[in-house]
Design a protein around this motif. Structure first.
Motif, PDB file in Angstrom:
ATOM      1  N   SER A  47       0.816  -1.215   0.000  1.00  0.00           N
ATOM      2  CA  SER A  47       0.000   0.000   0.000  1.00  0.00           C
ATOM      3  C   SER A  47       0.847   1.261   0.000  1.00  0.00           C
ATOM      4  CB  SER A  47      -0.950   0.002   1.198  1.00  0.00           C
ATOM      5  OG  SER A  47      -0.215  -0.050   2.405  1.00  0.00           O
ATOM      6  N   THR A  48       2.023   1.213   0.602  1.00  0.00           N
ATOM      7  CA  THR A  48       2.907   2.381   0.591  1.00  0.00           C
ATOM      8  C   THR A  48       3.369   2.669  -0.833  1.00  0.00           C
ATOM      9  OG1 THR A  48       3.653   1.808   2.810  1.00  0.00           O
ATOM     10  CG2 THR A  48       4.972   3.413   1.604  1.00  0.00           C
ATOM     11  N   GLY A  49       3.750   1.629  -1.549  1.00  0.00           N
ATOM     12  CA  GLY A  49       4.154   1.786  -2.942  1.00  0.00           C
ATOM     13  C   GLY A  49       3.025   2.347  -3.789  1.00  0.00           C
ATOM     14  N   LEU A  50       1.822   1.837  -3.577  1.00  0.00           N
ATOM     15  CA  LEU A  50       0.662   2.342  -4.316  1.00  0.00           C
ATOM     16  C   LEU A  50       0.426   3.818  -4.014  1.00  0.00           C
ATOM     17  CD1 LEU A  50      -1.840  -0.639  -3.913  1.00  0.00           C
ATOM     18  CD2 LEU A  50      -0.554  -0.005  -5.971  1.00  0.00           C
ATOM     19  N   GLY A  51       0.565   4.175  -2.738  1.00  0.00           N
ATOM     20  CA  GLY A  51       0.374   5.573  -2.333  1.00  0.00           C
ATOM     21  C   GLY A  51       1.368   6.504  -3.002  1.00  0.00           C
ATOM     22  N   VAL A  52       2.614   6.077  -3.102  1.00  0.00           N
ATOM     23  CA  VAL A  52       3.642   6.881  -3.761  1.00  0.00           C
ATOM     24  C   VAL A  52       3.288   7.064  -5.236  1.00  0.00           C
ATOM     25  CG1 VAL A  52       6.051   6.865  -4.516  1.00  0.00           C
ATOM     26  CG2 VAL A  52       5.492   6.354  -2.153  1.00  0.00           C
ATOM     27  N   LEU A  53       2.840   5.999  -5.879  1.00  0.00           N
ATOM     28  CA  LEU A  53       2.470   6.097  -7.293  1.00  0.00           C
ATOM     29  C   LEU A  53       1.296   7.053  -7.501  1.00  0.00           C
ATOM     30  CD1 LEU A  53       2.728   2.368  -8.441  1.00  0.00           C
ATOM     31  CD2 LEU A  53       4.404   4.198  -8.768  1.00  0.00           C
ATOM     32  N   VAL A  54       0.284   6.960  -6.647  1.00  0.00           N
ATOM     33  CA  VAL A  54      -0.891   7.833  -6.781  1.00  0.00           C
ATOM     34  C   VAL A  54      -0.486   9.292  -6.571  1.00  0.00           C
ATOM     35  CG1 VAL A  54      -3.107   8.463  -5.727  1.00  0.00           C
ATOM     36  CG2 VAL A  54      -2.574   6.059  -6.186  1.00  0.00           C
ATOM     37  N   SER A  55       0.326   9.543  -5.559  1.00  0.00           N
ATOM     38  CA  SER A  55       0.774  10.900  -5.272  1.00  0.00           C
ATOM     39  C   SER A  55       1.576  11.477  -6.441  1.00  0.00           C
ATOM     40  CB  SER A  55       1.614  10.899  -3.996  1.00  0.00           C
ATOM     41  OG  SER A  55       2.142  12.168  -3.749  1.00  0.00           O
ATOM     42  N   ALA A  56       2.507  10.692  -6.968  1.00  0.00           N
ATOM     43  CA  ALA A  56       3.330  11.152  -8.090  1.00  0.00           C
ATOM     44  C   ALA A  56       2.470  11.365  -9.334  1.00  0.00           C
ATOM     45  CB  ALA A  56       4.445  10.151  -8.363  1.00  0.00           C
ATOM     46  N   TYR A  57       1.508  10.477  -9.550  1.00  0.00           N
ATOM     47  CA  TYR A  57       0.597  10.602 -10.689  1.00  0.00           C
ATOM     48  C   TYR A  57      -0.152  11.936 -10.623  1.00  0.00           C
ATOM     49  CZ  TYR A  57      -3.604   9.820 -13.478  1.00  0.00           C
ATOM     50  OH  TYR A  57      -4.638   9.955 -14.374  1.00  0.00           O
ATOM     51  N   LYS A  58      -0.686  12.254  -9.446  1.00  0.00           N
ATOM     52  CA  LYS A  58      -1.432  13.503  -9.276  1.00  0.00           C
ATOM     53  C   LYS A  58      -0.545  14.713  -9.524  1.00  0.00           C
ATOM     54  CE  LYS A  58      -4.880  11.898  -5.960  1.00  0.00           C
ATOM     55  NZ  LYS A  58      -5.367  12.042  -4.570  1.00  0.00           N
ATOM     56  N   LYS A  59       0.677  14.674  -9.007  1.00  0.00           N
ATOM     57  CA  LYS A  59       1.609  15.789  -9.211  1.00  0.00           C
ATOM     58  C   LYS A  59       1.930  15.966 -10.692  1.00  0.00           C
ATOM     59  CE  LYS A  59       3.700  15.445  -4.650  1.00  0.00           C
ATOM     60  NZ  LYS A  59       4.886  15.057  -3.877  1.00  0.00           N
ATOM     61  N   CYS A  60       2.128  14.866 -11.391  1.00  0.00           N
ATOM     62  CA  CYS A  60       2.404  14.942 -12.834  1.00  0.00           C
ATOM     63  C   CYS A  60       1.217  15.530 -13.585  1.00  0.00           C
ATOM     64  CB  CYS A  60       2.720  13.557 -13.391  1.00  0.00           C
ATOM     65  SG  CYS A  60       4.384  13.006 -13.042  1.00  0.00           S
ATOM     66  N   LYS A  61       0.036  15.086 -13.258  1.00  0.00           N
ATOM     67  CA  LYS A  61      -1.163  15.581 -13.939  1.00  0.00           C
ATOM     68  C   LYS A  61      -1.359  17.076 -13.674  1.00  0.00           C
ATOM     69  CE  LYS A  61      -2.345  12.030 -16.152  1.00  0.00           C
ATOM     70  NZ  LYS A  61      -2.165  12.027 -17.590  1.00  0.00           N
ATOM     71  N   ASN A  62      -1.020  17.536 -12.473  1.00  0.00           N
ATOM     72  CA  ASN A  62      -1.174  18.947 -12.128  1.00  0.00           C
ATOM     73  C   ASN A  62      -0.266  19.858 -12.950  1.00  0.00           C
ATOM     74  OD1 ASN A  62      -3.189  18.542 -10.248  1.00  0.00           O
ATOM     75  ND2 ASN A  62      -1.786  18.446  -8.511  1.00  0.00           N
ATOM     76  N   VAL A  63       0.833  19.311 -13.470  1.00  0.00           N
ATOM     77  CA  VAL A  63       1.761  20.103 -14.290  1.00  0.00           C
ATOM     78  C   VAL A  63       1.701  19.667 -15.761  1.00  0.00           C
ATOM     79  CG1 VAL A  63       3.288  20.699 -12.374  1.00  0.00           C
ATOM     80  CG2 VAL A  63       3.751  18.632 -13.704  1.00  0.00           C
ATOM     81  N   ASN A  64       0.599  19.022 -16.125  1.00  0.00           N
ATOM     82  CA  ASN A  64       0.387  18.533 -17.498  1.00  0.00           C
ATOM     83  C   ASN A  64       1.487  17.583 -17.961  1.00  0.00           C
ATOM     84  OD1 ASN A  64      -2.050  19.971 -17.947  1.00  0.00           O
ATOM     85  ND2 ASN A  64      -0.848  21.827 -18.223  1.00  0.00           N
ATOM     86  N   GLY A  65       1.951  16.753 -17.046  1.00  0.00           N
ATOM     87  CA  GLY A  65       2.963  15.757 -17.364  1.00  0.00           C
ATOM     88  C   GLY A  65       2.338  14.418 -17.704  1.00  0.00           C
ATOM     89  N   THR A  66       3.196  13.430 -17.910  1.00  0.00           N
ATOM     90  CA  THR A  66       2.723  12.068 -18.189  1.00  0.00           C
ATOM     91  C   THR A  66       3.346  11.107 -17.197  1.00  0.00           C
ATOM     92  OG1 THR A  66       4.492  11.653 -19.783  1.00  0.00           O
ATOM     93  CG2 THR A  66       2.418  12.516 -20.652  1.00  0.00           C
ATOM     94  N   PHE A  67       2.621  10.052 -16.913  1.00  0.00           N
ATOM     95  CA  PHE A  67       3.036   9.074 -15.912  1.00  0.00           C
ATOM     96  C   PHE A  67       2.566   7.710 -16.399  1.00  0.00           C
ATOM     97  CE2 PHE A  67       2.808   6.980 -11.732  1.00  0.00           C
ATOM     98  CZ  PHE A  67       3.967   7.447 -11.141  1.00  0.00           C
ATOM     99  N   LYS A  68       3.500   6.911 -16.902  1.00  0.00           N
ATOM    100  CA  LYS A  68       3.147   5.614 -17.483  1.00  0.00           C
ATOM    101  C   LYS A  68       3.828   4.490 -16.725  1.00  0.00           C
ATOM    102  CE  LYS A  68       2.981   7.673 -22.087  1.00  0.00           C
ATOM    103  NZ  LYS A  68       3.656   7.734 -23.378  1.00  0.00           N
ATOM    104  N   LEU A  69       3.145   3.364 -16.654  1.00  0.00           N
ATOM    105  CA  LEU A  69       3.715   2.155 -16.056  1.00  0.00           C
ATOM    106  C   LEU A  69       3.962   1.170 -17.180  1.00  0.00           C
ATOM    107  CD1 LEU A  69       1.354   1.754 -12.958  1.00  0.00           C
ATOM    108  CD2 LEU A  69       3.300   3.281 -13.264  1.00  0.00           C
ATOM    109  N   HIS A  70       5.124   0.549 -17.163  1.00  0.00           N
ATOM    110  CA  HIS A  70       5.529  -0.324 -18.255  1.00  0.00           C
ATOM    111  C   HIS A  70       5.956  -1.685 -17.707  1.00  0.00           C
ATOM    112  CE1 HIS A  70       8.167  -1.751 -21.534  1.00  0.00           C
ATOM    113  NE2 HIS A  70       7.307  -1.098 -22.307  1.00  0.00           N
ATOM    114  N   SER A  71       5.647  -2.742 -18.436  1.00  0.00           N
ATOM    115  CA  SER A  71       6.081  -4.115 -18.120  1.00  0.00           C
ATOM    116  C   SER A  71       5.603  -4.599 -16.747  1.00  0.00           C
ATOM    117  CB  SER A  71       7.609  -4.234 -18.201  1.00  0.00           C
ATOM    118  OG  SER A  71       8.068  -3.932 -19.494  1.00  0.00           O
ATOM    119  N   VAL A  72       4.336  -4.355 -16.455  1.00  0.00           N
ATOM    120  CA  VAL A  72       3.754  -4.816 -15.192  1.00  0.00           C
ATOM    121  C   VAL A  72       3.386  -6.286 -15.338  1.00  0.00           C
ATOM    122  CG1 VAL A  72       1.872  -4.496 -13.551  1.00  0.00           C
ATOM    123  CG2 VAL A  72       2.874  -2.505 -14.702  1.00  0.00           C
TER     124      VAL A  72
END
Length: 92
Positions: A47-72
């Protein structure tokens, strides 16, 4: 816009997640905003890892960035599906 590739560790739990959070925060502060997270070695996420991903995703979206996950892999994808984060993240 170039994307930064970041490798996710095999065991993406508390310590590793905190390290990645600091790295992503630093990069975002340096105006980087496009990330590809490579999950090819990751076999566990908590859950900590998931939380970090969600937080980073939101920050990227706020600055019109992209956030992709590859080879899951299937094991980690089950976690994303259970939490419905597969509907949120761009997973390639």
């Amino acid at each position: 816009m170039s994307e930064l590739n970041i490798e996710i560790p095999e065991n993406f739990a508390v310590d590793e997640a905190d390290e990645l959070r600091k790295k992503l925060d630093y990069l975002l502060d340096k105006n980087e905003k496009s990330f590809v997270l490579d999950f090819s070695k990751c076999t566990f996420i908590d859950s900590t890892g998931l939380g970090v991903l969600v937080s980073a995703y939101k920050k990227c979206k706020n600055v019109n960035g992209t956030f992709k996950l590859h080879s899951v892999n299937d094991q980690v994808m089950k976690i994303f599906k259970m939490t419905r984060l597969d509907k949120v993240f761009d997973i390639e």
